[in-house]
Design a protein around this motif. Structure first.
Motif, mmCIF file in Angstrom:
data_model
loop_
_atom_site.group_PDB
_atom_site.id
_atom_site.type_symbol
_atom_site.label_atom_id
_atom_site.label_comp_id
_atom_site.label_asym_id
_atom_site.label_seq_id
_atom_site.Cartn_x
_atom_site.Cartn_y
_atom_site.Cartn_z
ATOM 1 N N ASN A 110 0.390 -1.113 2.536
ATOM 2 C CA ASN A 110 -0.984 -1.431 2.188
ATOM 3 C C ASN A 110 -1.860 -0.893 3.319
ATOM 4 O O ASN A 110 -1.537 -1.078 4.494
ATOM 5 C CB ASN A 110 -1.128 -2.959 2.069
ATOM 6 C CG ASN A 110 -2.554 -3.382 1.817
ATOM 7 O OD1 ASN A 110 -3.391 -3.348 2.716
ATOM 8 N ND2 ASN A 110 -2.818 -3.808 0.600
ATOM 9 N N ARG B 23 -7.761 -7.621 3.568
ATOM 10 C CA ARG B 23 -6.906 -7.179 2.459
ATOM 11 C C ARG B 23 -7.481 -7.633 1.131
ATOM 12 O O ARG B 23 -7.555 -6.859 0.171
ATOM 13 C CB ARG B 23 -5.497 -7.748 2.640
ATOM 14 C CG ARG B 23 -4.493 -7.281 1.584
ATOM 15 C CD ARG B 23 -3.226 -8.104 1.618
ATOM 16 N NE ARG B 23 -3.453 -9.462 1.151
ATOM 17 C CZ ARG B 23 -2.968 -10.552 1.720
ATOM 18 N NH1 ARG B 23 -2.221 -10.465 2.806
ATOM 19 N NH2 ARG B 23 -3.232 -11.752 1.235
ATOM 20 N N GLN B 24 -7.913 -8.885 1.068
ATOM 21 C CA GLN B 24 -8.459 -9.433 -0.163
ATOM 22 C C GLN B 24 -9.750 -8.709 -0.565
ATOM 23 O O GLN B 24 -10.005 -8.469 -1.749
ATOM 24 C CB GLN B 24 -8.738 -10.929 0.008
ATOM 25 C CG GLN B 24 -9.308 -11.619 -1.225
ATOM 26 C CD GLN B 24 -8.304 -11.735 -2.347
ATOM 27 O OE1 GLN B 24 -7.108 -11.592 -2.136
ATOM 28 N NE2 GLN B 24 -8.791 -11.980 -3.551
ATOM 29 N N GLN B 25 -10.561 -8.342 0.424
ATOM 30 C CA GLN B 25 -11.814 -7.639 0.147
ATOM 31 C C GLN B 25 -11.606 -6.153 -0.110
ATOM 32 O O GLN B 25 -12.563 -5.442 -0.427
ATOM 33 C CB GLN B 25 -12.789 -7.818 1.328
ATOM 34 C CG GLN B 25 -13.371 -9.213 1.434
ATOM 35 C CD GLN B 25 -14.453 -9.286 2.500
ATOM 36 O OE1 GLN B 25 -14.175 -9.287 3.699
ATOM 37 N NE2 GLN B 25 -15.701 -9.341 2.063
ATOM 38 N N ASN B 26 -10.364 -5.691 0.042
ATOM 39 C CA ASN B 26 -10.049 -4.279 -0.193
ATOM 40 C C ASN B 26 -10.970 -3.383 0.640
ATOM 41 O O ASN B 26 -11.663 -2.504 0.116
ATOM 42 C CB ASN B 26 -10.190 -3.954 -1.685
ATOM 43 C CG ASN B 26 -9.496 -2.660 -2.059
ATOM 44 O OD1 ASN B 26 -8.613 -2.179 -1.347
ATOM 45 N ND2 ASN B 26 -9.904 -2.073 -3.165
ATOM 46 N N ASN C 106 -10.436 -1.050 2.925
ATOM 47 C CA ASN C 106 -10.048 0.261 3.437
ATOM 48 C C ASN C 106 -11.106 1.317 3.135
ATOM 49 O O ASN C 106 -11.540 2.058 4.017
ATOM 50 C CB ASN C 106 -8.694 0.675 2.859
ATOM 51 C CG ASN C 106 -8.215 2.007 3.391
ATOM 52 O OD1 ASN C 106 -8.087 2.193 4.603
ATOM 53 N ND2 ASN C 106 -7.972 2.954 2.500
#
Length: 368
Positions: free
Chosen positions: A132, A194-197, A199
């Protein structure tokens, strides 16, 4: 399998470990309990990839050896270990009760050497890079930027077979991730990113902040305005951040935006300490600020973006004229004369085009 244990420092599950530590404290000391907890992380982090591995092992057996330390710690092969654990629990047969592995004496290797081996095995082969993106950044932060980091950028680049400039770019991005979590008063709670994406949005912010149009004195304010927008935007955050580039790189427009949002940004910072936001971060693993604050920020930012769009549209005719001039500069007059002399048909077409260009220039000149 019962003699093996997951590597708690494995980069693939970095955000899941941080989430568990935030909610439940450190992982259990009991190996069986810790294994059961981490197994769930492996399953949840990429269920499709795990299903594929599990089906492949069930059909073709273990095709590739894992790497484990003599104390049972998995250095490479966590997904295979998980697939075998699941197959064993399902009673698929004796052959799924163990893992084929290279066993290394853990006393012989330092923690840095073990991590280097993990990096080499899990990153150096192109087809193995399926982390991820946020977990990957957390791993880079731990290995290269944290107080306990063991690698220099040059060493890391060698282990993962990556150009040093790309490693430094990822280091900048990892630092940006840490800065964002500190900005929202959730330091090192990587699972929120990670939850908010994040990247995509973070990469857009990195690109914008590298612009030479941004004054050094404005860089921090620009970054915080972009961070603020991430916390309030609904929909495609990456596209929204990208559309802010012309606002951030125009110093006058940036300052106007900051002035207009001065009190609201202070309210936003205070809201990060409110029970409303803290509860959302804990329960839903995301940041949800009060509607009046997010509405104000979104309205002002959208208005400034529209200003840059209108300015761009107004300049479009001038840009078109500039492009036309550049194209005319590319015309090889001698080659054109050869065409005209060699063919009556080409000669006639050239005359028609010259006449059309003259006519357009006359129209422009007369109008202006």
């Amino acid at each position: 399998l019962e003699q093996l244990k997951y590597n708690k420092q494995n980069g693939r599950i970095a955000t899941w470990i941080s989430e568990n530590e935030s909610e439940n404290g450190p992982l259990p000391e009991n190996v069986t309990e810790a294994n059961n907890t981490i197994e769930k992380f492996i399953v949840d982090s990429n269920p499709d990839a795990l299903k594929k591995t599990k089906n492949n092992i069930e059909k073709f057996d273990q095709m590739e050896a894992a790497v484990v330390l003599s104390d049972g710690t998995i250095v490479d092969g966590n997904r295979r270990f998980t697939a075998l654990r699941l197959l064993s629990k399902e009673g698929k047969g004796q052959k799924f009760n163990y893992i084929k592995a290279v066993v290394l004496p853990n006393q012989t290797y330092s923690p840095k050497e073990i991590k280097a081996l993990e990096l080499n095995l899990q990153h150096a082969k192109e087809e193995r890079v399926d982390y991820n993106p946020i977990d990957r950044l957390v791993d880079i932060y731990r290995d290269l930027l944290s107080e306990s980091s063991a690698f220099t950028p040059e060493e890391y680049a060698t282990e993962v077979d990556m150009p040093i400039k790309d490693v430094k770019k990822e280091m900048e991005l990892a630092q940006l991730l840490v800065d964002y979590l500190e900005f929202i008063h959730q330091p090192h709670k990587y699972y929120i990113a990670r939850q908010q994406n994040l990247n995509g949005p973070l990469r857009e912010i990195q690109r914008i902040l590298k612009s030479k149009k941004i004054e050094e004195d404005d860089a921090q304010d620009a970054k915080e305005l972009l961070f603020s927008t991430i916390t309030t935007v609904t929909g495609d955050a990456t596209r929204k951040i990208r559309s802010m580039a012309n606002v951030i790189t125009n110093r006058e427009l940036l300052h106007n935006t900051l002035d207009e949002l001065d009190e609201t940004l202070n309210d936003l910072d205070e809201s990060f300490e409110s029970e409303f936001v803290k509860d959302n971060a804990k329960e839903r693993h995301t940041i949800e600020v009060p509607v009046e604050i997010s509405g104000k920020i979104n309205n002002v930012v959208e208005k400034k973006i529209e200003t840059t769009r209108l300015a761009g549209a107004q300049k479009a005719p001038l840009e078109a004229l500039g492009k036309a001039n550049n194209f005319m500069g590319n015309v090889d007059v001698r080659a054109l004369k050869l065409l005209a002399d060699g063919s009556a048909e080409d000669n006639e077409e050239i005359k028609i085009l010259i006449s059309a260009i003259k006519s357009k220039l006359n129209e422009i000149e007369e109008t202006i």
